[in-house]
Design a protein around this motif. Structure first.
Motif, mmCIF file in Angstrom:
data_model
loop_
_atom_site.group_PDB
_atom_site.id
_atom_site.type_symbol
_atom_site.label_atom_id
_atom_site.label_comp_id
_atom_site.label_asym_id
_atom_site.label_seq_id
_atom_site.Cartn_x
_atom_site.Cartn_y
_atom_site.Cartn_z
ATOM 1 N N VAL A 68 -26.119 -18.001 -33.418
ATOM 2 C CA VAL A 68 -26.009 -17.870 -31.960
ATOM 3 C C VAL A 68 -24.644 -17.304 -31.576
ATOM 4 N N LEU A 69 -23.600 -17.738 -32.256
ATOM 5 C CA LEU A 69 -22.267 -17.194 -31.991
ATOM 6 C C LEU A 69 -22.228 -15.703 -32.294
ATOM 7 N N ARG A 70 -22.848 -15.284 -33.383
ATOM 8 C CA ARG A 70 -22.901 -13.867 -33.737
ATOM 9 C C ARG A 70 -23.653 -13.075 -32.673
ATOM 10 N N LEU A 71 -24.738 -13.621 -32.170
ATOM 11 C CA LEU A 71 -25.500 -12.936 -31.128
ATOM 12 C C LEU A 71 -24.678 -12.789 -29.857
ATOM 13 N N GLY A 72 -23.868 -13.776 -29.554
ATOM 14 C CA GLY A 72 -22.997 -13.660 -28.396
ATOM 15 C C GLY A 72 -22.023 -12.511 -28.524
ATOM 16 N N GLU A 73 -21.461 -12.331 -29.710
ATOM 17 C CA GLU A 73 -20.537 -11.216 -29.929
ATOM 18 C C GLU A 73 -21.264 -9.876 -29.812
ATOM 19 N N LEU A 74 -22.466 -9.788 -30.336
ATOM 20 C CA LEU A 74 -23.235 -8.546 -30.236
ATOM 21 C C LEU A 74 -23.540 -8.203 -28.783
ATOM 22 N N ALA A 75 -23.852 -9.224 -27.992
ATOM 23 C CA ALA A 75 -24.152 -8.973 -26.578
ATOM 24 C C ALA A 75 -22.917 -8.479 -25.840
ATOM 25 N N ARG A 76 -21.763 -9.050 -26.142
ATOM 26 C CA ARG A 76 -20.528 -8.611 -25.487
ATOM 27 C C ARG A 76 -20.217 -7.151 -25.783
ATOM 28 N N SER A 77 -20.573 -6.707 -26.980
ATOM 29 C CA SER A 77 -20.290 -5.314 -27.335
ATOM 30 C C SER A 77 -21.271 -4.344 -26.684
ATOM 31 N N ALA A 78 -22.412 -4.844 -26.218
ATOM 32 C CA ALA A 78 -23.440 -3.967 -25.638
ATOM 33 C C ALA A 78 -23.410 -3.953 -24.114
ATOM 34 N N TYR A 79 -22.903 -5.023 -23.481
ATOM 35 C CA TYR A 79 -22.920 -5.141 -22.023
ATOM 36 C C TYR A 79 -21.555 -5.586 -21.513
ATOM 37 N N SER A 80 -21.337 -5.395 -20.222
ATOM 38 C CA SER A 80 -20.050 -5.734 -19.623
ATOM 39 C C SER A 80 -20.120 -6.929 -18.683
ATOM 40 N N SER A 81 -21.317 -7.469 -18.426
ATOM 41 C CA SER A 81 -21.441 -8.587 -17.497
ATOM 42 C C SER A 81 -22.794 -9.263 -17.680
ATOM 43 N N TRP A 82 -22.914 -10.479 -17.124
ATOM 44 C CA TRP A 82 -24.196 -11.172 -17.149
ATOM 45 C C TRP A 82 -25.273 -10.420 -16.367
ATOM 46 N N PRO A 83 -24.985 -9.911 -15.155
ATOM 47 C CA PRO A 83 -26.035 -9.158 -14.459
ATOM 48 C C PRO A 83 -26.519 -7.949 -15.251
ATOM 49 N N ASP A 84 -25.602 -7.229 -15.911
ATOM 50 C CA ASP A 84 -26.019 -6.086 -16.716
ATOM 51 C C ASP A 84 -26.921 -6.522 -17.865
ATOM 52 N N PHE A 85 -26.526 -7.607 -18.533
ATOM 53 C CA PHE A 85 -27.353 -8.124 -19.623
ATOM 54 C C PHE A 85 -28.727 -8.527 -19.106
ATOM 55 N N SER A 86 -28.753 -9.255 -18.000
ATOM 56 C CA SER A 86 -30.017 -9.741 -17.447
ATOM 57 C C SER A 86 -30.931 -8.590 -17.036
#
Length: 396
Positions: free
Chosen positions: A327-345
């Motif tokens: 789960v920690l690794r997935l968090g890092e991957l998400a940070r590298s792909a998006y700049s905010s929670w709304p963008d991720f969502s």
């Protein structure tokens, strides 16, 4: 009806309830309303403890367990609400039982249901034959556990990298009415967790789980053509310093797919159309700014990956330490792909809609769009939700 451990409302006040479920149960018990307690239980996931050895016997369901309540000297069937499940154990698992199933399979010589026995969030519920009939009617009327709700475990991760990683999977947790911030004994329940891994993921043992998780981490399942269509627009936007017009994007995609086969070219055209369609809808609904756009669908694989990890933990294909590291690794991957929670969502929402529209057509996908938009708003607007309380970046 009494609190199962005679704790009383004073003891409850000293211990914050794990979730809204336990808070509501305490309030119903405190009000002395047996009917309110039954209605709440009919809308709540209830669990019984089962030895994994018994849960793995094909086609056999262990009978409901019983305990003796020393305070009342009565035999009871013990159940737990979602927020009260104990820590993960490799050989003890949980089976979800709805109130209707409890009524249908109730032991003939037991007259009490003990909810969260021995805790501050306990209720002792009358289970005589007449009440069992009322349970059935209530369960049929209410239709089972609530879905589309945001449930937070007050004792789970609320801050830091682990909470951030778990929040990536919050869309599916809201969809199913499950706690979003927990790595524990069950996601849904032992049998359901294994069934969800078998279909649609094709996972029946640990090696398959690790292989599928690796694919999700590399964004290999979200759709290579759809990602290429978005990447083409993003590349053009970086080069020109602005979001390209629809015509420019269409021409660029046509050039990028010239050497591809006819199937890929046709899928690229449909994907571009669906992406543009749903971006327009999101703008009209105020979820996307006038100049906003979705640049990658990676959120769909990363969000689903968190839930696959949680399912695998419930299925006993992984352990808590390994699950936390994933789960920690997935968090890092998400940070590298998006700049905010709304963008991720929005990336998650867009992927869900593009695939649904491809499978069933935009008209059939409208209900899914409305549901997804409601979940996006819950996560991005609820003051108590993770997307409002967790910083996206480590430095923010």
């Amino acid at each position: 009806m009494t609190t199962g451990n005679r704790a009383g409302t004073g003891a409850v006040g000293t211990v914050p309830p794990p979730t809204e479920i336990e808070r509501a149960l305490s309030a119903a018990v405190g009000a002395g309303s047996a009917d309110a307690v039954v209605e709440l239980l009919a809308r709540t996931r209830l669990y019984v403890l089962v030895a994994r050895l018994h849960a793995d016997i094909p086609g056999w369901t262990a009978p409901l367990p019983t305990i003796r309540d020393e305070a009342t000297r009565r035999t009871c069937v013990p159940v737990l609400t979602q927020g009260m499940l104990p820590p993960w154990h490799p050989e003890w698992v949980f089976r979800e039982v709805g109130l209707g199933e409890l009524a249908r399979t109730w032991p003939y010589d037991v007259r009490r249901l003990a909810v969260n026995h021995g805790t501050p969030y306990a209720a002792m519920v009358d289970a005589r034959p007449g009440r069992l009939k009322a349970w059935l009617k209530t369960a049929e009327r209410l239709g089972g556990p609530e879905q589309g709700v945001l449930l937070t475990d007050g004792g789970g991760p609320l801050h830091g990298p682990l909470a951030h990683g778990l929040a990536l999977g919050a869309h599916l947790a809201v969809t199913n009415g499950l706690i979003w911030n927990r790595l524990g004994a069950a996601y849904e329940d032992y049998a359901a967790d294994r069934a969800r891994l078998r279909r649609p993921w094709g996972i029946q043992h640990r090696a398959e789980y690790r292989d599928r998780l690796a694919s999700l981490m590399k964004n290999q399942l979200v759709g290579r053509v759809q990602e290429a269509v978005l990447r083409t627009r993003h590349t053009l936007a970086v080069r020109t310093g602005r979001t390209p017009a629809r015509e420019e994007w269409t021409e660029a995609v046509g050039r990028a797919f010239t050497a591809r086969d006819a199937g890929d070219r046709a899928l690229a055209e449909r994907s571009l159309h669906h992406i543009a369609l749903y971006e327009d809808k999101l703008r009209a609904d105020g979820a996307l700014t006038p100049d906003g756009r979705v640049d990658t669908l990676a959120a769909f694989d990363l969000g689903r990956a968190v839930n696959v990890v949680r399912l695998a933990l419930g299925a006993r294909y992984t352990d808590p330490y390994e699950a936390e590291q994933d789960v920690l690794r997935l968090g890092e991957l998400a940070r590298s792909a998006y700049s905010s929670w709304p963008d991720f969502s929005l990336g998650y929402l867009m992927a869900r809609m593009v695939h649904r529209a491809e499978d069933d057509g935009p008209e059939a996908a409208e209900a899914t769009y409305q549901q997804s938009l409601a979940e996006h708003r819950t996560l991005t607007q609820d003051p108590a939700g993770p997307y409002r309380n967790l910083p996206w970046s480590r430095t923010s």
